[in-house]
Design a protein around this motif. Structure first.
Motif, PDB file in Angstrom:
ATOM      1  N   ASN A 212     -18.683 -22.533  73.545  1.00 27.58           N
ATOM      2  CA  ASN A 212     -19.757 -23.042  74.396  1.00 27.58           C
ATOM      3  C   ASN A 212     -20.605 -24.092  73.708  1.00 27.58           C
ATOM      4  O   ASN A 212     -21.295 -24.857  74.370  1.00 27.58           O
ATOM      5  CB  ASN A 212     -20.654 -21.901  74.880  1.00 27.58           C
ATOM      6  N   LEU A 215     -18.703 -27.061  75.043  1.00 29.90           N
ATOM      7  CA  LEU A 215     -18.814 -27.299  76.481  1.00 29.90           C
ATOM      8  C   LEU A 215     -20.253 -27.391  76.969  1.00 29.90           C
ATOM      9  O   LEU A 215     -20.530 -27.990  77.991  1.00 29.90           O
ATOM     10  CB  LEU A 215     -18.081 -26.182  77.234  1.00 29.90           C
ATOM     11  N   LYS A 216     -21.172 -26.737  76.239  1.00 31.22           N
ATOM     12  CA  LYS A 216     -22.602 -26.765  76.577  1.00 31.22           C
ATOM     13  C   LYS A 216     -22.873 -26.338  78.025  1.00 31.22           C
ATOM     14  O   LYS A 216     -23.602 -26.981  78.761  1.00 31.22           O
ATOM     15  CB  LYS A 216     -23.179 -28.154  76.326  1.00 31.22           C
ATOM     16  N   LEU A 217     -22.258 -25.243  78.416  1.00 34.94           N
ATOM     17  CA  LEU A 217     -22.472 -24.712  79.758  1.00 34.94           C
ATOM     18  C   LEU A 217     -23.717 -23.831  79.785  1.00 34.94           C
ATOM     19  O   LEU A 217     -23.992 -23.095  78.848  1.00 34.94           O
ATOM     20  CB  LEU A 217     -21.257 -23.889  80.195  1.00 34.94           C
ATOM     21  N   THR A 218     -24.469 -23.926  80.856  1.00 29.92           N
ATOM     22  CA  THR A 218     -25.669 -23.119  81.035  1.00 29.92           C
ATOM     23  C   THR A 218     -25.394 -22.048  82.082  1.00 29.92           C
ATOM     24  O   THR A 218     -25.051 -22.377  83.226  1.00 29.92           O
ATOM     25  CB  THR A 218     -26.864 -23.968  81.488  1.00 29.92           C
ATOM     26  N   PRO A 219     -25.518 -20.777  81.748  1.00 37.13           N
ATOM     27  CA  PRO A 219     -25.225 -19.714  82.723  1.00 37.13           C
ATOM     28  C   PRO A 219     -26.282 -19.646  83.823  1.00 37.13           C
ATOM     29  O   PRO A 219     -27.460 -19.925  83.588  1.00 37.13           O
ATOM     30  CB  PRO A 219     -25.227 -18.452  81.863  1.00 37.13           C
ATOM     31  N   LYS A 220     -25.858 -19.281  84.994  1.00 37.02           N
ATOM     32  CA  LYS A 220     -26.802 -19.116  86.099  1.00 37.02           C
ATOM     33  C   LYS A 220     -27.514 -17.772  86.017  1.00 37.02           C
ATOM     34  O   LYS A 220     -28.639 -17.631  86.497  1.00 37.02           O
ATOM     35  CB  LYS A 220     -26.048 -19.225  87.438  1.00 37.02           C
ATOM     36  N   ASP A 237     -24.331 -17.706  75.699  1.00 33.51           N
ATOM     37  CA  ASP A 237     -22.989 -18.275  75.553  1.00 33.51           C
ATOM     38  C   ASP A 237     -21.949 -17.377  76.210  1.00 33.51           C
ATOM     39  O   ASP A 237     -21.035 -17.852  76.875  1.00 33.51           O
ATOM     40  CB  ASP A 237     -22.656 -18.441  74.063  1.00 33.51           C
ATOM     41  N   ALA A 240     -22.206 -17.680  79.930  1.00 32.24           N
ATOM     42  CA  ALA A 240     -21.646 -18.962  80.373  1.00 32.24           C
ATOM     43  C   ALA A 240     -20.119 -18.936  80.361  1.00 32.24           C
ATOM     44  O   ALA A 240     -19.471 -19.407  81.295  1.00 32.24           O
ATOM     45  CB  ALA A 240     -22.158 -20.083  79.480  1.00 32.24           C
ATOM     46  N   GLU A 243     -18.926 -16.759  83.299  1.00 31.04           N
ATOM     47  CA  GLU A 243     -19.073 -17.419  84.594  1.00 31.04           C
ATOM     48  C   GLU A 243     -18.034 -18.519  84.786  1.00 31.04           C
ATOM     49  O   GLU A 243     -17.557 -18.745  85.899  1.00 31.04           O
ATOM     50  CB  GLU A 243     -20.481 -17.999  84.727  1.00 31.04           C
ATOM     51  N   ALA A 244     -17.683 -19.193  83.688  1.00 28.62           N
ATOM     52  CA  ALA A 244     -16.709 -20.280  83.768  1.00 28.62           C
ATOM     53  C   ALA A 244     -15.272 -19.767  83.772  1.00 28.62           C
ATOM     54  O   ALA A 244     -14.334 -20.546  83.949  1.00 28.62           O
ATOM     55  CB  ALA A 244     -16.911 -21.239  82.600  1.00 28.62           C
ATOM     56  N   ALA A 273     -10.436 -23.848  77.974  1.00 31.53           N
ATOM     57  CA  ALA A 273     -11.498 -24.766  77.562  1.00 31.53           C
ATOM     58  C   ALA A 273     -11.024 -26.212  77.444  1.00 31.53           C
ATOM     59  O   ALA A 273     -11.737 -27.136  77.822  1.00 31.53           O
ATOM     60  CB  ALA A 273     -12.090 -24.306  76.231  1.00 31.53           C
TER      61      ALA A 273
END
Length: 342
Positions: A212, A215-220, A237, A240, A243-244, A273
């Motif tokens: 993460n 990817l720098k994903l932010t979880p909802k 992380d 995220a 969720e992804a 990823a």
């Protein structure tokens, strides 16, 4: 290398699959101890326990110190209180051991993490963070603190490896180039005595955090796994990644925070990823190139793709060993190959 590893990848493996020794003072080593200690939040209490399957208070501190700083602590809280140098409450630093006499003697020990907080193995909630000044409990039983991290700095070789020449990774090691390049670029460091420990395991929690950082994903939503506290270092992380659909938990409701990452999981995570199987579609369509990975195996395509993009020869073997634990060397080789194949 086709391109020097980008700053995003640098952010990834700076949070290593294991803590690193630096040339800084014991305070820096203390921070490394704290970061590692936090990865076990939520691990249950077990009387006499000294492994990630369950800890008691002194078993926990012993495990953390041994794995991070190479320091052997005595087995009980009382005998650990005889080690190191006494530190006043006003001068506490991250990584110091803090002691309590909640049973009328030196009966509890934890690791100071800063901001008047410490982390320890509690009988009620396992590994958790609390305040040393808690007026309802810990504050009343606080005894003192000891600093032992400095002993490891004094006794260990403190030179930081920056040229990829680790004492335990020879130039003939199949992951040598990957490890060396990532180290030269400031991506990964090693342990004390200029070691890399290529065979050390990678956990699912660490893998989620590292992927993460790319990817720098932010979880909802916050993590809902029973073994991942909402305040855990990797909680966002993990949420995220879940969720992804990159790294999900178990049907039991656990994520497997401290479970070892298997080689099959490693290949699948990288595929989700970095889409490596899509990039090697022709190779994936061919017959299995591992004797132990039939076409019907659930992770067949990602595993074959990983072998196809391999820049290191680490995965150029006859058997993949699908259920084996992924090592630091294998993880490094896989990430390096995924980046280089782009």
């Amino acid at each position: 290398m086709k391109k020097r590893i980008t700053q995003m990848i640098i952010a990834v493996l700076l949070i290593s699959v294991a803590p690193f020794m630096t040339t800084q003072t014991s305070a820096a080593t203390g921070n490394e101890i704290v970061n590692y200690a936090k990865t076990f939040q939520g691990v249950p209490y077990q009387y006499g326990g000294s492994t990630p399957s369950g800890f008691d208070c002194s078993g926990y501190t012993s495990y953390v110190y041994n794995n991070v700083a190479g320091v052997s602590l005595n087995r009980t809280a009382a005998t650990q209180f005889t080690q190191g140098t006494s530190v006043s409450k006003a001068n506490l630093q991250p990584g110091d051991l803090v002691f309590f006499d909640n049973l009328g003697y030196t009966s509890h020990v934890g690791i100071y993490i800063g901001n008047s907080q410490f982390i320890s193995a509690t009988t009620s909630k396992g590994i958790k963070i609390a305040s040393i000044n808690d007026p309802y409990y810990w504050g009343k039983y606080y005894m003192g603190a000891k600093r032992v991290a400095s002993a490891s700095v004094a006794s260990a070789t403190t030179k930081t490896v920056t040229d990829g020449k680790f004492t335990d990774v020879s130039s003939s090691h199949p992951a040598y180039v990957a490890i060396k390049e990532l180290n030269i670029d400031g991506v990964i460091n090693g342990f004390e005595n200029q070691q890399f420990r290529p065979n050390a395991e990678v956990t699912r929690g660490q893998a989620a955090a590292m992927v993460n950082r790319v990817l720098k994903l932010t979880p909802k939503n916050q993590s809902r796994f029973s073994d991942v506290p909402t305040n855990h270092t990797f909680a966002k992380d993990i949420a995220a990644m879940n969720e992804a659909g990159i790294l999900s938990g178990y049907t039991s409701g656990r994520f497997g925070l401290n479970d070892s990452l298997t080689k099959s999981q490693l290949a699948v995570i990288l595929d989700r990823a970095f889409k490596i199987s899509a990039a090697t579609e022709n190779q994936v369509r061919t017959a299995s190139i591992y004797n132990d990975v039939p076409k019907t195996y659930w992770a067949h395509d990602p595993i074959v793709a990983l072998k196809a993009i391999d820049q290191t020869t680490v995965f150029q073997t006859s058997y993949y060993q699908v259920n084996a634990e992924a090592s630091r060397a294998e993880f490094s080789a896989a990430v390096y190959s995924a980046v280089e194949s782009k």
